[in-house]
Enzyme design. Structure first.
Site, short mmCIF file in Angstrom:
data_model
loop_
_atom_site.label_atom_id
_atom_site.label_comp_id
_atom_site.label_asym_id
_atom_site.label_seq_id
_atom_site.Cartn_x
_atom_site.Cartn_y
_atom_site.Cartn_z
N CYS A 50 0.73 -1.25 -0.09
CA CYS A 50 -0.03 0.05 0.16
C CYS A 50 0.53 1.28 -0.11
O CYS A 50 0.70 1.90 -0.82
CB CYS A 50 -0.98 0.08 1.13
N LYS A 59 -2.16 7.06 -5.76
CA LYS A 59 -2.85 8.32 -5.54
C LYS A 59 -1.96 9.74 -5.95
O LYS A 59 -2.50 10.41 -6.64
CB LYS A 59 -3.39 8.42 -4.29
N GLY A 274 -7.35 -8.58 -10.39
CA GLY A 274 -7.55 -8.96 -8.90
C GLY A 274 -6.12 -9.22 -8.35
O GLY A 274 -5.21 -9.35 -8.91
N ARG A 275 -6.24 -9.77 -6.97
CA ARG A 275 -5.23 -10.18 -6.29
C ARG A 275 -5.52 -11.53 -5.49
O ARG A 275 -6.74 -11.77 -5.13
CB ARG A 275 -4.77 -9.10 -5.22
N ASP A 313 -5.45 -8.93 3.57
CA ASP A 313 -5.82 -9.55 2.35
C ASP A 313 -5.67 -11.23 2.15
O ASP A 313 -6.25 -11.78 1.52
CB ASP A 313 -4.75 -9.13 1.26
N ALA A 321 -6.66 -1.76 2.82
CA ALA A 321 -5.74 -1.64 3.56
C ALA A 321 -6.62 -1.21 4.94
O ALA A 321 -6.25 -1.44 6.22
CB ALA A 321 -4.83 -0.27 3.35
N HIS A 445 -21.58 25.56 3.81
CA HIS A 445 -21.97 25.97 2.61
C HIS A 445 -20.97 27.01 2.07
O HIS A 445 -20.47 27.81 2.88
CB HIS A 445 -23.51 26.61 2.56
P1 NAD Z 1 -10.54 -5.91 -8.81
O1 NAD Z 1 -11.28 -7.07 -8.15
O2 NAD Z 1 -10.92 -4.68 -8.13
O3 NAD Z 1 -11.11 -5.77 -10.20
C1 NAD Z 1 -10.68 -6.80 -11.15
C2 NAD Z 1 -11.56 -6.65 -12.46
O4 NAD Z 1 -11.10 -7.72 -13.58
C3 NAD Z 1 -12.98 -7.33 -12.12
O5 NAD Z 1 -13.66 -6.39 -12.64
C4 NAD Z 1 -13.21 -8.67 -13.04
O6 NAD Z 1 -14.28 -8.78 -13.54
C5 NAD Z 1 -11.88 -8.25 -13.93
N1 NAD Z 1 -11.45 -9.53 -14.71
C6 NAD Z 1 -11.14 -10.60 -14.11
N2 NAD Z 1 -10.65 -11.45 -14.84
C7 NAD Z 1 -10.58 -10.71 -16.14
C8 NAD Z 1 -9.96 -11.26 -17.50
N3 NAD Z 1 -9.31 -12.58 -17.67
N4 NAD Z 1 -10.21 -10.35 -18.26
C9 NAD Z 1 -10.90 -9.14 -18.03
N5 NAD Z 1 -11.37 -8.67 -16.98
C10 NAD Z 1 -11.11 -9.60 -15.91
O7 NAD Z 1 -9.25 -6.10 -8.65
P2 NAD Z 1 -7.94 -4.82 -9.08
O8 NAD Z 1 -8.33 -3.78 -9.69
O9 NAD Z 1 -6.68 -5.92 -9.49
O10 NAD Z 1 -7.45 -4.70 -7.61
C11 NAD Z 1 -6.89 -5.61 -6.70
C12 NAD Z 1 -7.58 -5.19 -5.21
O11 NAD Z 1 -6.65 -4.16 -4.77
C13 NAD Z 1 -9.00 -4.75 -5.34
O12 NAD Z 1 -9.89 -5.59 -5.24
C14 NAD Z 1 -8.91 -3.84 -4.16
O13 NAD Z 1 -9.05 -4.54 -2.98
C15 NAD Z 1 -7.43 -3.24 -4.02
N6 NAD Z 1 -7.44 -1.98 -4.39
C16 NAD Z 1 -7.95 -1.09 -3.64
C17 NAD Z 1 -7.82 0.29 -4.16
C18 NAD Z 1 -8.68 1.42 -3.34
O14 NAD Z 1 -9.01 1.36 -2.23
N7 NAD Z 1 -8.74 2.64 -3.83
C19 NAD Z 1 -7.35 0.70 -5.32
C20 NAD Z 1 -6.40 -0.16 -5.82
C21 NAD Z 1 -6.60 -1.68 -5.57
#
Ligand code: NAD
Length: 466
Positions: A50, A59, A274-275, A313, A321, A445
């Site tokens: 993070c 960010k 995803g993770r 996680d 986080a 406001h």
């Molecule tokens: P995510 O789960 O948010 O999104 C992954 C996306 O990939 C989903 O919409 C899924 O449907 C899609 N997907 C999966 N397989 C695919 C494929 N083969 N082809 C196309 N699309 C596919 O995961 P992320 O964006 O990798 O982020 C990981 C994690 O990190 C998040 O779940 C979140 O918990 C964390 N994160 C949080 C923040 C925040 O809080 N602002 C920012 C970044 C990451």
């Protein structure tokens, strides 16, 4: 325990120095425990993904990209037009300063709390012993009284799209030494939307390919509208129900759900699908009897066994986080013998997209599914004077509330600074605030915060008249 290796005694051990792990270490030390904090990267791992390569540097990039984009398009506000290129080297210097300043701060807190930081990979060898394989190839055996597992997660790698110089995970994306010209983002989730939007604002031609039928498929669907409209205004192409099946370094091949194949050009791909929990090296089979395939099941107090807790996680729930940080306090209390439970009414989800998304509590569909007389009230961002002064048009606030009690049970915001605005909603949900209560609280406001109280007033009126 391994024969021939007499383990050294330790009191409270934490594996993983991310937001969950370092918070647990500090909390345990505050309670008088003698703490050892183990991280693969040792001192430089403090802050975890993070702080070092995730939330914080992303960010910084999102902010810089937004500022650049606004400056380029600020003629209507009376600003001189900016037409020079974005200086990525200077940005990297800024990013590194931000990260090292914050990490130094945490290291200072750990030092002051007399937490011992050990570099190495920790693997359990029995219920109370672990071995640390150190960077100089030594094996250090440690017998602990209490253990917190906070090892976080790793990006999922798609088999047909292995990470490389041109297929990047978010960490590599943030450290690129040149901006992509044509970027394909695989995954329309948190990372894909945040970094895809930033790349578009920095001038890249961006295509987002999402496997599901909507962006952010795990969030309330109402949030999709403003995101799509804004992405489209930024020139981002969104392909839904689609998967990338090949990238040869020049051409991306996409397969749609209907079987159709399309191709487009890209010089880089960001894979953000995803993770997965970082548990494989932990030797959990020594504790659990079998090796967990995915997330580590925990009791409400975050305990896995009487003396081992897991947070963040590696455990079920959102991989965020702030969830890990909140769980850390609960896990430490449980390991210190207190009766506790991690049972928040709402864990906010925030996305630094454009507009930002803030979401907490139940969606209308989820509230209805559990039998609640769920109502939803939504006001567009257009009613906000402050939003107009910011030049922001796309967005809304939606309150989901219980018709019987009037209680606010969910809030979903798409607006500038929704990441900040959602904190008030979390407080309202946690405290059982009603829409009437929220409508009566005096908000300053002109601020974006009025959007929430005005939506609550609308909801209350709706309740009175139906
Ligand atoms: P995510 O789960 O948010 O999104 C992954 C996306 O990939 C989903 O919409 C899924 O449907 C899609 N997907 C999966 N397989 C695919 C494929 N083969 N082809 C196309 N699309 C596919 O995961 P992320 O964006 O990798 O982020 C990981 C994690 O990190 C998040 O779940 C979140 O918990 C964390 N994160 C949080 C923040 C925040 O809080 N602002 C920012 C970044 C990451």
């Amino acid at each position: 325990m391994v024969v021939g290796n007499v383990p050294e005694a330790a009191d409270f051990v934490v594996i993983g120095a991310g937001p969950g792990g370092y918070t647990a270490a500090l909390e345990a030390a505050r309670r008088g425990r003698k703490v050892m904090l183990i991280d693969r990267a040792g001192e430089s791992g403090v802050g975890g993904v993070c702080l070092n390569v995730g939330c914080i540097p992303s960010k910084a990039l999102i902010e810089a990209a937004d500022l650049y984009h606004r400056a380029v398009h600020a003629r209507d506000l009376g600003l001189p037009v900016v037409n020079g290129p974005f200086d990525l080297d200077r940005f990297h210097a800024f990013r590194k300063r931000v990260v090292s300043g914050l990490a130094d701060g945490v290291r200072g807190q750990l030092r002051a709390a007399k937490v011992e930081i050990v570099a190495g990979t920790a693997t359990l060898t029995d219920m109370h012993v672990l071995v640390i394989n150190t960077p100089d190839n030594q094996a250090r055996f440690v017998q602990f009284k209490s253990l917190v597992i906070a090892t976080g997660s790793l990006p999922v790698e798609l088999p047909n799209l292995p990470f490389s110089a041109h297929v990047l995970d978010s960490t590599a994306f943030l450290e690129q030494d040149a901006l992509p010209e044509k970027l394909t983002v695989v995954g329309g989730g948190y990372i894909g939307l945040e970094l895809g939007t930033a790349a578009a604002k920095l001038g890249a031609s961006v295509t987002i390919v999402e496997a599901e039928t909507a962006l952010l498929p795990t969030m309330p669907d109402v949030l999709g509208g403003p995101l799509h409209r804004r992405l489209s205004a930024l020139g981002v192409e969104v392909q839904l129900s689609a998967q990338v099946i090949d990238f040869d370094g020049v051409t991306v091949t996409v397969r749609k759900a209907n079987g159709e194949h399309t191709q487009h050009l890209a010089d880089r791909v960001l894979s953000a699908v995803g993770r997965r929990p970082n548990t494989p090296d932990l030797g959990l089979e020594m504790v659990l009897g079998n090796r967990p395939e995915g997330l580590l099941a925990v009791n409400p107090d975050r305990l896995v066994t009487r003396d081992i807790a897991a947070i963040g996680d590696v455990t079920p729930g959102p991989a965020l986080a702030h969830k890990a940080t909140a769980e850390a306090a609960v896990a430490v209390q449980a390991l210190c013998g207190e009766q506790v439970a991690f049972e928040p009414a709402a864990i906010p989800a925030i996305i630094f997209s454009d507009p930002e998304i803030g979401s907490a509590g139940l969606s209308h569909a989820a509230a209805s599914e559990i039998g609640m007389q769920a109502q939803r009230t939504r006001l567009p961002l257009g009613v906000s004077g402050r939003a107009a002064t910011l030049g922001a048009r796309e967005g809304f606030a939606e309150i989901v509330w219980d018709r019987d009690s009037g209680a606010v049970v969910g809030v979903h915001i798409a607006a500038p600074h929704a990441s900040e605005l959602i904190a008030e909603a979390v407080l309202a949900i946690e405290m059982g605030v009603t829409v009437e209560d929220l409508s009566l609280i005096v908000h300053p406001h002109p601020t974006l915060s009025e959007l929430l109280t005005e939506t609550a007033a609308q909801a209350h009126m709706q309740g009175e008249t139906t």
